[in-house]
Design an enzyme around this catalytic site. Structure first.
Site, PDB file in Angstrom:
ATOM      1  N   ALA A  17       7.339  -9.378   4.270  1.00 12.64           N
ATOM      2  CA  ALA A  17       8.138 -10.340   3.490  1.00 12.64           C
ATOM      3  C   ALA A  17       9.543 -10.473   4.079  1.00 12.64           C
ATOM      4  O   ALA A  17      10.056 -11.586   4.251  1.00 12.64           O
ATOM      5  CB  ALA A  17       8.213  -9.910   2.025  1.00 12.64           C
ATOM      6  N   SER A  43       4.781  -0.914   3.550  1.00 18.13           N
ATOM      7  CA  SER A  43       3.336  -0.943   3.280  1.00 18.13           C
ATOM      8  C   SER A  43       2.616  -1.945   4.161  1.00 18.13           C
ATOM      9  O   SER A  43       1.434  -1.776   4.449  1.00 18.13           O
ATOM     10  CB  SER A  43       3.072  -1.337   1.821  1.00 18.13           C
ATOM     11  OG  SER A  43       3.652  -0.425   0.964  1.00 18.13           O
ATOM     12  N   TRP A  46       0.661  -0.745   6.901  1.00 14.77           N
ATOM     13  CA  TRP A  46      -0.473   0.117   6.546  1.00 14.77           C
ATOM     14  C   TRP A  46      -1.649  -0.672   5.982  1.00 14.77           C
ATOM     15  O   TRP A  46      -2.697  -0.093   5.685  1.00 14.77           O
ATOM     16  CB  TRP A  46      -0.033   1.151   5.501  1.00 14.77           C
ATOM     17  CG  TRP A  46       0.897   2.193   6.022  1.00 14.77           C
ATOM     18  CD1 TRP A  46       1.615   2.152   7.177  1.00 14.77           C
ATOM     19  CD2 TRP A  46       1.215   3.440   5.395  1.00 14.77           C
ATOM     20  NE1 TRP A  46       2.376   3.286   7.297  1.00 14.77           N
ATOM     21  CE2 TRP A  46       2.139   4.096   6.214  1.00 14.77           C
ATOM     22  CE3 TRP A  46       0.817   4.051   4.216  1.00 14.77           C
ATOM     23  CZ2 TRP A  46       2.675   5.348   5.904  1.00 14.77           C
ATOM     24  CZ3 TRP A  46       1.335   5.289   3.895  1.00 14.77           C
ATOM     25  CH2 TRP A  46       2.257   5.937   4.736  1.00 14.77           C
ATOM     26  N   ALA A  47      -1.464  -1.970   5.771  1.00 12.25           N
ATOM     27  CA  ALA A  47      -2.535  -2.753   5.137  1.00 12.25           C
ATOM     28  C   ALA A  47      -3.763  -2.747   6.036  1.00 12.25           C
ATOM     29  O   ALA A  47      -3.665  -2.969   7.245  1.00 12.25           O
ATOM     30  CB  ALA A  47      -2.057  -4.178   4.891  1.00 12.25           C
ATOM     31  N   GLY A  49      -7.101  -4.204   4.944  1.00 10.74           N
ATOM     32  CA  GLY A  49      -8.040  -5.307   4.736  1.00 10.74           C
ATOM     33  C   GLY A  49      -7.678  -6.516   5.578  1.00 10.74           C
ATOM     34  O   GLY A  49      -8.404  -6.905   6.490  1.00 10.74           O
ATOM     35  N   ARG A 277     -10.805  -4.464  -9.017  1.00 15.08           N
ATOM     36  CA  ARG A 277     -10.268  -3.188  -8.553  1.00 15.08           C
ATOM     37  C   ARG A 277      -9.911  -2.233  -9.686  1.00 15.08           C
ATOM     38  O   ARG A 277     -10.138  -1.020  -9.594  1.00 15.08           O
ATOM     39  CB  ARG A 277      -9.029  -3.508  -7.708  1.00 15.08           C
ATOM     40  CG  ARG A 277      -8.545  -2.393  -6.883  1.00 15.08           C
ATOM     41  CD  ARG A 277      -7.450  -2.881  -5.965  1.00 15.08           C
ATOM     42  NE  ARG A 277      -7.984  -3.373  -4.715  1.00 15.08           N
ATOM     43  CZ  ARG A 277      -7.233  -3.747  -3.689  1.00 15.08           C
ATOM     44  NH1 ARG A 277      -5.926  -3.704  -3.790  1.00 15.08           N
ATOM     45  NH2 ARG A 277      -7.776  -4.156  -2.580  1.00 15.08           N
ATOM     46  N   GLU A 360       6.580  -7.264  -2.396  1.00 15.97           N
ATOM     47  CA  GLU A 360       6.150  -6.443  -3.525  1.00 15.97           C
ATOM     48  C   GLU A 360       7.249  -6.180  -4.548  1.00 15.97           C
ATOM     49  O   GLU A 360       6.965  -5.963  -5.727  1.00 15.97           O
ATOM     50  CB  GLU A 360       5.578  -5.113  -3.007  1.00 15.97           C
ATOM     51  CG  GLU A 360       4.769  -4.386  -4.051  1.00 15.97           C
ATOM     52  CD  GLU A 360       4.050  -3.158  -3.508  1.00 15.97           C
ATOM     53  OE1 GLU A 360       3.883  -3.059  -2.270  1.00 15.97           O
ATOM     54  OE2 GLU A 360       3.674  -2.304  -4.320  1.00 15.97           O
ATOM     55  N   SER A 376      -1.712  -9.649  -0.862  1.00 16.62           N
ATOM     56  CA  SER A 376      -0.318  -9.193  -0.746  1.00 16.62           C
ATOM     57  C   SER A 376       0.315  -9.585   0.582  1.00 16.62           C
ATOM     58  O   SER A 376       1.454 -10.043   0.622  1.00 16.62           O
ATOM     59  CB  SER A 376      -0.208  -7.690  -0.967  1.00 16.62           C
ATOM     60  OG  SER A 376      -1.162  -7.019  -0.204  1.00 16.62           O
TER      61      SER A 376
HETATM   62  C1  SIN Z   1      -7.918  -2.701   1.097  1.00 14.59           C
HETATM   63  O1  SIN Z   1      -8.058  -2.918   2.284  1.00 14.59           O
HETATM   64  O2  SIN Z   1      -8.747  -2.204   0.374  1.00 14.59           O
HETATM   65  C2  SIN Z   1      -6.601  -3.023   0.492  1.00 14.59           C
HETATM   66  C3  SIN Z   1      -6.374  -4.450   0.555  1.00 14.59           C
HETATM   67  C4  SIN Z   1      -5.326  -4.809  -0.437  1.00 14.59           C
HETATM   68  O3  SIN Z   1      -4.813  -3.951  -1.133  1.00 14.59           O
HETATM   69  O4  SIN Z   1      -5.040  -5.986  -0.552  1.00 14.59           O
END
Ligand code: SIN
Length: 505
Positions: A17, A43, A46-47, A49, A277, A360, A376
């Protein structure tokens, strides 16, 4: 105190961001302040996904909007979700143009993964679980090459400069051990979340609500602070922070089992492992509390491909003595994301003139009570750019500015706070636990004064106590049903303990 004038925009924080805001503010001059080295302590890097966006031929922004609204359990602001989804595909293309090496399909389009609560495979990824790091590497190179941006590392945010009307015109940063006032036309806070306030977190532990706490202390409206997302599958190998086992593993078919190897998610939700989630997090919490344990079994779904398919998860598992090719991965819920934050409009404007927030630490209302997976990084890219463009238009401040400062919280007190937050403001909450937590925060307030972590923790706890219902990431064992779908908007003077008020007088 030394004072420096920056004739332009100050960005505090160097996650996606902050960096996106800095790039978008051109040609205005930008000074980025960050305590950590670039690409550390955020963060974004570290993402695992990736970035959710409607890029596929079977997808559309309208479908992404609906999934975002549904995941948010009644509290998403529809226009903001629509904006995120509509600007999403271009935001991903911009990141690709900066050099982010997204995985491609046979036709050269974006390869996309399925994650929970998405109706389509729509997460643009990089080499399985490398998205955050690869995107941040590309954007960092662009920032370092941009003539309008200067970066100052080793600068910790400890104050805001404010005039008598509430207008923010700069910050106080601790640089080389000394406080320095830095004035500017506008300040964009992009200081990340509050994972470091919890004993178990998937985020860098230094994220302790610095921007959120300071903005609150200066009088900014804070939105939905009680909504904290717990990721269901942090890898339980005793590390702080806890490494993440990305949800994309479940998208690939990995299943959740307990110690005797039985799948349990179907007993909690018809979508089983792909349920929202918060539901998966509570199910894992319940299995663990019942002594049955919880494990992510990727042996069938990923098996021997694990090292290439999910290199970060594989390395984390192996470092804890777990070989995920042949063993189920022990998992636990962990604080992962703060849906609440400094209330902003679609251009990052907070309720205080001159103060913007993005990423965030902000709350645009796009995530509601529960953020949709991989929204995010997208939020950081879309709303970071909007905040940068808007802040660049601010004019110089001509009034006199005074510092609003937070106190330091010693490391031992922080560890006490983290344990108390995980116990009492975690996956399951109750009036009894939240009252105990507020008492503990009050005791620490008296000793240490208004530190950002204590202010942020009080915002979470007081708002969680006031919300007498369960919704999304906020679950009350004493109010299990949902009530009216109303967002929280709160200011510090509404929850400030009388002890701090008296001390200030
Ligand atoms: C994940 O990869 O499980 C996290 C993805 C996220 O928090 O958007």
């Amino acid at each position: 105190m030394a004072r420096i004038h920056h004739d332009g925009v100050l960005v505090v924080g160097a996650g996606l961001a902050g960096l996106t805001a800095a790039l978008a503010a051109a040609p205005a001059s930008v000074l980025i302040l960050t305590d950590a080295a670039l690409n550390h302590g955020c963060s974004s890097a570290w993402a695992q996904g990736g970035v959710a966006a409607a890029l596929g031929s079977d997808d559309a922004p309208s479908l992404h909007t609906i999934d975002t609204i549904n995941a948010g359990a009644g509290l998403v602001v529809p226009d903001i979700a629509r904006l995120l989804a509509e600007e999403g595909p271009d935001a991903v293309r911009r990141l690709a143009a900066l050099g982010a090496p997204f995985d491609r399909n046979a036709e050269g389009g974006f390869a996309q993964s399925l994650e929970a609560a998405h109706s389509r495979a729509r997460v643009a990824r990089v080499k399985g679980d490398q998205a955050g790091r690869a995107i941040m590497d590309a954007v960092t190179v662009a920032v370092l090459a941009a003539a309008h941006i200067q970066v100052r590392t080793g600068a910790k945010l400890i104050g805001l400069l404010q005039d008598t009307t509430g207008r923010i015109g700069g910050v106080v940063a601790r640089i080389g051990g000394k406080p320095v006032e830095i004035t500017a036309r506008a300040v964009i806070l992009a200081t990340g979340g509050i994972g470091g306030l919890y004993a178990v977190t998937t985020t860098p532990a230094e994220l302790q609500g610095d921007g959120l706490g300071l903005a609150a202390l200066a009088g900014a409206v804070i939105a939905d602070p009680e909504f904290v997302q717990f990721h269901p599958t942090a890898i339980d190998i005793g590390r702080d922070p806890a490494p993440l086992a990305t949800e994309a593993l479940r998208g690939e078919g990995a299943v959740l089992v307990n110690r005797d190897g039985s799948r349990f998610m179907a007993g909690y939700h018809p979508d089983a492992e792909m349920a929202p989630r918060d539901i998966v997090a509570r199910a894992i919490h319940a299995e663990r509390e019942a002594g049955r344990g919880a494990f992510l079994d990727a042996r069938q779904a990923v098996g021997t491909h694990f090292p290439e398919a999910f290199p970060a998860v594989f390395a984390a598992c192996m470092s804890g003595g777990i070989d995920p090719r042949v063993q189920p991965i022990p998992v636990a819920p962990a604080c992962h994301y703060h849906m609440g934050g400094i209330a902003t409009d679609a251009d990052g404007r907070s309720s205080l003139p001159g103060l913007y927030a993005s990423g965030e630490c902000a709350s645009t209302g796009v995530h509601g009570a529960n953020r949709l997976a991989s929204n995010s990084l997208l939020e950081a890219a879309v709303f970071g750019a909007r905040a940068g463009r808007a802040a660049a238009l601010e004019t110089p401040v001509s009034t006199s500015l005074e510092p609003v400062m937070t106190a330091d919280l010693p490391a031992s007190a922080l560890q006490t706070l983290r344990r108390a937050m995980s116990r009492d403001a975690g996956v399951i909450r109750s009036a009894e636990g939240l009252t105990r937590l507020l008492d503990a925060i009050g005791t620490m307030d008296v000793v240490h004064g208004p530190s950002a972590p204590l202010i942020a923790a009080r915002l979470v706890a007081a708002s969680a106590l006031a919300r007498r219902e369960s919704r999304g990431g906020h679950y009350r064992s004493d109010f299990k049903k949902s009530g009216d779908a109303l967002r929280t908007f709160v200011t510090w003077d509404q929850i400030e303990p009388s002890s701090l008020k008296l001390a200030a007088e």
